[in-house]
Write an enzyme that holds these catalytic residues in place. Structure first.
Site, short mmCIF file in Angstrom:
data_model
loop_
_atom_site.label_atom_id
_atom_site.label_comp_id
_atom_site.label_asym_id
_atom_site.label_seq_id
_atom_site.Cartn_x
_atom_site.Cartn_y
_atom_site.Cartn_z
N HIS A 104 -0.09 -9.57 11.57
CA HIS A 104 0.30 -8.27 12.11
C HIS A 104 0.34 -8.29 13.64
O HIS A 104 0.99 -7.46 14.26
CB HIS A 104 -0.65 -7.19 11.62
CG HIS A 104 -0.54 -6.94 10.15
ND1 HIS A 104 0.65 -6.63 9.53
CD2 HIS A 104 -1.48 -6.94 9.16
CE1 HIS A 104 0.45 -6.46 8.23
NE2 HIS A 104 -0.82 -6.65 7.98
N ALA B 271 23.56 11.92 4.60
CA ALA B 271 23.03 13.13 3.95
C ALA B 271 24.01 13.65 2.91
O ALA B 271 23.63 13.99 1.78
CB ALA B 271 22.71 14.20 4.98
N ARG C 217 -2.48 -15.45 -2.26
CA ARG C 217 -1.46 -15.19 -1.23
C ARG C 217 -1.92 -15.88 0.05
O ARG C 217 -2.83 -15.42 0.73
CB ARG C 217 -1.25 -13.71 -1.00
CG ARG C 217 -0.13 -13.42 0.00
CD ARG C 217 0.22 -11.93 0.05
NE ARG C 217 1.20 -11.65 1.08
CZ ARG C 217 2.50 -11.68 0.92
NH1 ARG C 217 3.01 -12.00 -0.26
NH2 ARG C 217 3.32 -11.39 1.92
N HIS D 16 0.85 -1.18 0.00
CA HIS D 16 0.00 0.00 0.00
C HIS D 16 0.89 1.23 0.00
O HIS D 16 1.84 1.33 0.78
CB HIS D 16 -0.88 -0.01 1.25
CG HIS D 16 -2.07 0.87 1.16
ND1 HIS D 16 -3.09 0.66 0.26
CD2 HIS D 16 -2.42 1.98 1.86
CE1 HIS D 16 -4.02 1.59 0.42
NE2 HIS D 16 -3.63 2.41 1.38
N TYR E 188 -5.55 -11.37 7.51
CA TYR E 188 -6.75 -10.72 6.98
C TYR E 188 -7.90 -11.72 6.87
O TYR E 188 -7.78 -12.87 7.29
CB TYR E 188 -6.42 -10.04 5.66
CG TYR E 188 -5.49 -8.85 5.82
CD1 TYR E 188 -5.90 -7.70 6.49
CD2 TYR E 188 -4.18 -8.89 5.35
CE1 TYR E 188 -5.05 -6.62 6.67
CE2 TYR E 188 -3.31 -7.81 5.52
CZ TYR E 188 -3.76 -6.68 6.19
OH TYR E 188 -2.90 -5.61 6.36
N CYS F 99 8.52 3.49 4.92
CA CYS F 99 7.51 2.68 4.23
C CYS F 99 6.51 2.13 5.23
O CYS F 99 5.46 2.73 5.48
CB CYS F 99 8.17 1.57 3.42
SG CYS F 99 9.32 0.53 4.34
N GLU G 115 -1.40 -12.94 6.19
CA GLU G 115 -1.11 -11.85 7.12
C GLU G 115 -2.24 -11.53 8.11
O GLU G 115 -2.33 -10.44 8.65
CB GLU G 115 -0.72 -10.57 6.37
CG GLU G 115 0.75 -10.48 6.08
CD GLU G 115 1.19 -11.20 4.82
OE1 GLU G 115 2.39 -11.13 4.52
OE2 GLU G 115 0.37 -11.82 4.12
N TRP H 197 9.04 -2.74 18.96
CA TRP H 197 8.72 -3.92 19.76
C TRP H 197 9.77 -5.01 19.59
O TRP H 197 10.05 -5.77 20.53
CB TRP H 197 7.32 -4.44 19.41
CG TRP H 197 7.15 -5.00 18.04
CD1 TRP H 197 6.79 -4.33 16.92
CD2 TRP H 197 7.35 -6.36 17.62
NE1 TRP H 197 6.74 -5.17 15.83
CE2 TRP H 197 7.07 -6.42 16.23
CE3 TRP H 197 7.72 -7.53 18.29
CZ2 TRP H 197 7.16 -7.60 15.51
CZ3 TRP H 197 7.81 -8.71 17.56
CH2 TRP H 197 7.53 -8.73 16.20
N GLN I 61 11.49 2.68 7.99
CA GLN I 61 11.25 4.03 8.51
C GLN I 61 10.35 4.88 7.62
O GLN I 61 9.56 5.68 8.13
CB GLN I 61 12.58 4.75 8.73
CG GLN I 61 13.39 4.19 9.88
CD GLN I 61 14.66 4.98 10.13
OE1 GLN I 61 14.72 6.18 9.92
NE2 GLN I 61 15.71 4.30 10.59
#
Length: 669
Positions: free
Chosen positions: A264, A398, A226, A35, A178, A353, A176, A575, A351
């Site tokens: 998840h 940077a 999937r 997504h 769902y 995504c 996952e 976590w 970070q």
């Protein structure tokens, strides 16, 4: 301009053509579903088309879109819904964009089930049984017979609509955690009707969906399912049931199985850096041994040498990584052409995504190592209107990004670095257990500096007079450890995290760490893991039937001013870090007021009263300060741009620093 010809590497297995049902594919590198945070917004549709078009130009054999909900109840914020005509019309733009450059694209058919948020879908979520998830903390409504029939029909109609507007295939999301996965698992399916109870009845929902889609799209249209290869949830679907389910899906008419890992809610890392490359491929390989249709793998397949070996060895037929396509839009092209050196590798940091999809409201997805991701049209890779002489001071993340971006725009670039190596904070980060992927980014930048003929001056601190000869100067000197105002910080056993991670000091045995943000947690993990023999040494001892090599005793206490620790670490990773700290026996004391550091330790006041923490070494991880820069001395002499931590050290992270550097360098003209 390229200064040398990089060595090409042949990835023979990945480069072979393959088939998914009636779909002939030129090689084995697909793009997995993710997504983007752009979906469902009319003003972002062009961005989404540009994103997929560039990946098709990057030779993705097949692109699988982010999920499109088959019903409103199965959706989420910023998600297309296949029952809405306007959404289907918007979705038709994606295959048009991909087909313009001869690519292929599949639409993922999606239903959140109990993972939906009521305030996002405008109703109470539905699920097989009224069991709340840790993800939403909401209790869903149990689906009625009518709900189930309507949902099966919605999957079928959604697939037909996808086919009618030009998609080359569909993928059914059944992994996952769902909805379809919820029907399969005894943890979330407590029904006593024909869709619950025995395993045969629990898998009926998925099989009914597949058969309904097959009837709707005909015998030749490719269907990918999937499925969850491993839920990572105690008490969920067993390995034997998973194999039986795979066989049943094949019999029901599925053309390929894409193997997902973990829910998840699971407390097992599946996509973070700590997961070994290709770490779950054996799960997919086991399933492949029991079916005759292609099996696709995705988790932590970020480098071609690992993926190629897995395909060659028969674990997988195709790979479908997702985030690696954020890091490098030309992933498959570089694999097929053997340009491993030029590959910008996904470092699984999450970070920019995954962490962006876990906050509310959701943020658009991008990539720490590729700030263009998701905004391709805004930052086309074209030369600037005028060629300039550009100096970049500092070769941390940077500065490296600024130098490469300016050179890609056609400028003459000179990069100055005071140290003997490039990489800055990434060099230190790469030493943390489970974070060695950061070395890949340093390697990539080193390669690009050479290809783009950037002049690199190491162990050099330029003077204002030298820099005033340039048209533009980018100051990217980064940050230095902050020394807190605590009595005793000048004692000889008090050191900074940089001194520890750079190997400048010998590490003690009884350690107090002041600061419990991301750096403090990383340093604690680094030191705790370092007290054990490396994994390959332990494996060698076990192979030789020797006693496990003893650990070097090291007592580590992390001291936090606030009532929490790990702030600054992204939600998808925090976590995991805390779980590792607990495993390693790292002590954390929160709500601390620091009184003083003494030669024997640290005096603090905590909720338990006045406490003395014994320590033969105290490590300062109390934040960062901007490195002193030359910006003031250059004012009025040259165009100066200060980026990253050098501009503002508050809350600085690599994603922000790299993005700032990219944008500043791109705009030089």
């Amino acid at each position: 301009m390229t200064t040398r010809q990089s060595v090409q590497v042949r990835y023979r297995a990945l480069s072979q053509p393959g088939r998914i049902g009636s779909l002939t594919l030129p090689h084995r590198v697909l793009m997995g579903s993710m997504h983007m945070g752009l979906e469902g917004q009319p003003d972002k549709l062009g961005q989404l088309c540009d994103f997929y078009r560039e990946r098709a130009e990057g030779m993705a054999a097949l692109i699988i879109t982010g999920g499109a909900a088959v019903t409103q109840a199965g959706g989420a914020d910023h998600m297309y819904v296949l029952t809405e005509d306007a959404d289907v019309e918007a979705l038709a733009s994606l295959p048009q964009a991909v087909h313009e450059v001869n690519g292929k694209i599949a639409l993922q058919l999606f239903h959140s089930g109990r993972y939906a948020f009521a305030d996002e879908i405008g109703m109470q979520p539905v699920a097989p049984s009224p069991i709340a998830s840790r993800l939403t903390r909401e209790v869903p409504r149990e689906m009625t017979d009518e709900d189930i029939a309507d949902t099966i029909l919605a999957f079928a109609q959604g697939a037909r609509r996808a086919m009618d507007v030009g998609y080359d295939a569909v993928e059914i999301m059944g992994s996952e955690g769902y909805l379809l996965n919820q029907f399969l698992s005894p943890l979330t399916n407590h029904r006593e009707d024909e869709y619950g109870g025995s395993f045969e009845r629990r898998m009926r929902m998925s099989l009914d969906v597949v058969q309904a889609i097959r009837r709707a799209v005909g015998a030749q249209y490719p269907i990918i399912f999937r499925m969850s290869g491993l839920d990572c949830m105690p008490g969920s679907t067993t390995p034997e049931e998973t194999i039986a389910f795979a066989k049943a899906l094949q019999e029901a008419g599925v053309d390929a199985l894409n193997i997902g890992i973990g829910w998840h809610e699971a407390r097992v890392p599946t996509v973070q850096q700590i997961v070994p490359r290709g770490g779950f491929a054996t799960i997919a390989g086991t399933i492949r041994g029991h079916v005759s249709i292609p099996v696709i793998g995705a988790n932590r397949l970020n480098v071609p040498e690992v993926a190629d070996a897995l395909v060659a060895d028969g674990y997988l037929d195709f790979i479908a990584p997702a985030r690696p396509w954020l890091a490098d839009s030309q992933l498959a092209r570089k694999v097929v052409e053997g340009d491993r050196a030029g590959l910008n590798v996904c470092i699984a940091c999450n970070q920019s995504c995954l962490d962006h999809t876990l906050v509310r409201p959701h943020l658009p997805v991008s990539c720490l190592v590729n700030p263009r991701a998701g905004q391709e049209a805004s930052w086309p890779v074209v030369e600037a209107p005028a060629k300039r002489r550009v100096a970049v001071v500092g070769a941390g993340p940077a500065g490296l990004q600024a130098a490469v971006t300016a050179a890609q725009r056609g400028h003459d670039v000179v990069l100055f670095e005071r140290e003997a190596e490039i990489g800055g904070q990434f060099r230190m980060a790469a030493r943390i257990p489970g974070k060695d992927e950061f070395y890949e980014t340093i390697r990539y930048f080193r390669e690009m500096l050479e290809r783009l003929s950037v002049t690199v001056k190491m162990q050099t601190e330029p003077t204002p007079d030298e820099l005033s000869m340039f048209d533009h100067v980018v100051i990217a000197q980064g940050v230095v450890p902050r020394v807190p105002e605590i009595r005793g910080t000048d004692l000889p056993h008090v050191v900074t995290y940089a001194q520890v991670l750079n190997g400048e000091v010998q590490v003690g045995r009884q350690i107090a760490i002041i600061g419990a943000g991301g750096i403090g947690c990383d340093v604690a993990t680094f030191l705790a893991e370092g007290s054990h023999a490396p994994a390959d040494v332990q494996a060698f001892f076990a192979l030789q039937s020797l006693p496990t090599p003893p650990a070097m005793p090291r007592e580590i206490t992390v001291l936090a001013r606030s009532d929490r620790y790990g702030h600054g670490i992204g939600r998808s990773t925090r976590w995991v870090v805390k779980q590792e700290m607990n495993r390693l026996g790292i002590r954390v004391v929160t709500n601390v007021d620091f009184r003083e550091i003494t030669p024997e330790g640290v005096r603090i006041t905590s909720p338990d009263g006045d406490v003395f923490v014994k320590a033969d070494q105290v490590i300062l991880c109390a934040g960062q300060e901007a490195h002193e820069t030359l910006a003031e001395a250059l004012k009025g002499k040259v165009a100066v741009h200060v980026v990253g931590g050098a501009r503002d050290s508050r809350g600085i992270n690599a994603a922000r620093a790299i993005r700032e550097a990219f944008e500043v360098a791109y705009q030089i003209s």
